[in-house]
Design a protein around this motif. Sequence first.
Motif, PDB file in Angstrom:
ATOM      1  N   UNK A   1       0.840   6.120  -7.727  1.00  0.00           N
ATOM      2  CA  UNK A   1      -0.514   6.463  -8.156  1.00  0.00           C
ATOM      3  C   UNK A   1      -0.879   5.818  -9.486  1.00  0.00           C
ATOM      4  N   UNK A   2       0.142   5.464 -10.308  1.00  0.00           N
ATOM      5  CA  UNK A   2      -0.139   4.782 -11.560  1.00  0.00           C
ATOM      6  C   UNK A   2       0.178   3.286 -11.491  1.00  0.00           C
ATOM      7  N   UNK A   3       0.582   2.831 -10.298  1.00  0.00           N
ATOM      8  CA  UNK A   3       0.837   1.408 -10.023  1.00  0.00           C
ATOM      9  C   UNK A   3       1.880   0.809 -10.974  1.00  0.00           C
TER      10      UNK A   3
ATOM     11  N   UNK B   1      -7.083  -4.165 -11.963  1.00  0.00           N
ATOM     12  CA  UNK B   1      -6.484  -3.748 -10.702  1.00  0.00           C
ATOM     13  C   UNK B   1      -5.388  -2.709 -10.834  1.00  0.00           C
ATOM     14  N   UNK B   2      -5.155  -2.217 -12.062  1.00  0.00           N
ATOM     15  CA  UNK B   2      -4.074  -1.252 -12.265  1.00  0.00           C
ATOM     16  C   UNK B   2      -4.591   0.150 -12.595  1.00  0.00           C
ATOM     17  N   UNK B   3      -5.857   0.402 -12.355  1.00  0.00           N
ATOM     18  CA  UNK B   3      -6.401   1.733 -12.624  1.00  0.00           C
ATOM     19  C   UNK B   3      -5.722   2.752 -11.714  1.00  0.00           C
TER      20      UNK B   3
END
Length: 333
Positions: free
Chosen positions: A117-119, A136-138
């Motif tokens: 969920x936090x990538x 892209x890492x939101x």
Amino acid sequence: MRIAVYSAQDFDRETFCRANKDKEHEFLFHNELLEESTTSLAESCEGVCIFVNDDANARIIGMLALKGVKLIALRCTGYNNVDLEAAGKYGITVVHVPEYSPYAIAEYTVGLLLAIVRKINRAWMRVRLDNFSLNGLVGQDLHGKTVGIVGTGRIGALVARTMKLGFDCNVVAMDVKKNPDVEAIDIPYVELEELIRTSDIVCLHCPMNSKTRHLVNMETIKLFKKGATLINTSRGGLTDAKTLIYAIEEGILGALALDVYEDEKDLFFRDFSSYVVKDANFQRLTAFPNVLCTGHQAFFTTEALDSIAKTTLISIKKFEEEEDLPTKLEYKG
């Protein structure tokens, strides 16, 4: 007692030899899976020790019985790969490890959830390439999300407690048998359909059997919230791979984290880094940017390995001395 150990990895050799320091038993370690073609490795052995991907179906159990095998010792909790009815028919005792470190798997489940969920996995890969862009890492907060726990044994209960008390999530649970520890912290039990419909995150912690196989299928996947997250650290057969691919492609699942895979038997615990893996479903799943897959390592801690070896050796000794076996499994019809 002479025991053939199937699917033996280096860590199995190390932990079992350490637990067997007094050399009360003779272990013959084999890399091979237990299947029809490898039953000959149990020749002259009174017992076999197997893991999650070994096959102890009725035919194989019959072949083992002809070789004089009297004990099947599972070095895991699940036993869906053993035909208990056949074992009883042939007079073979089956034991398992009821629990070794529920904390190991519960902690790993939360770790996978945080990573997906936090990538975190994608961020780590970028930084390795000196790419420090955050595009892209939101991610998403876990706080306030509804988490559905399917299966509330020791592992599921620990995950439920962590999500509710640690992250202040709204937690709901589903199980055929309610856990008083879960109810004690005011987590409600609901039907599976309601759990799937209302949960932002669904964690699977139930055993694999005829009733739970493909619990996540083309029908149930349509009940998920759009963009929901699914975590499976239990058994690969709880989910259908083609359904998961469809769910990711259609955006039904926003994120998916797996430590197990239905057809992992021919993949996991081996090194294929120099070869082409010819499993199209697995390759498609792992190619998606919002899918995180690891190779059945949730259990893999020093504490868990030592506990597995210790419990297994205690069961072997009790069997040999004809004492009561609290770890014994029996067919219940």
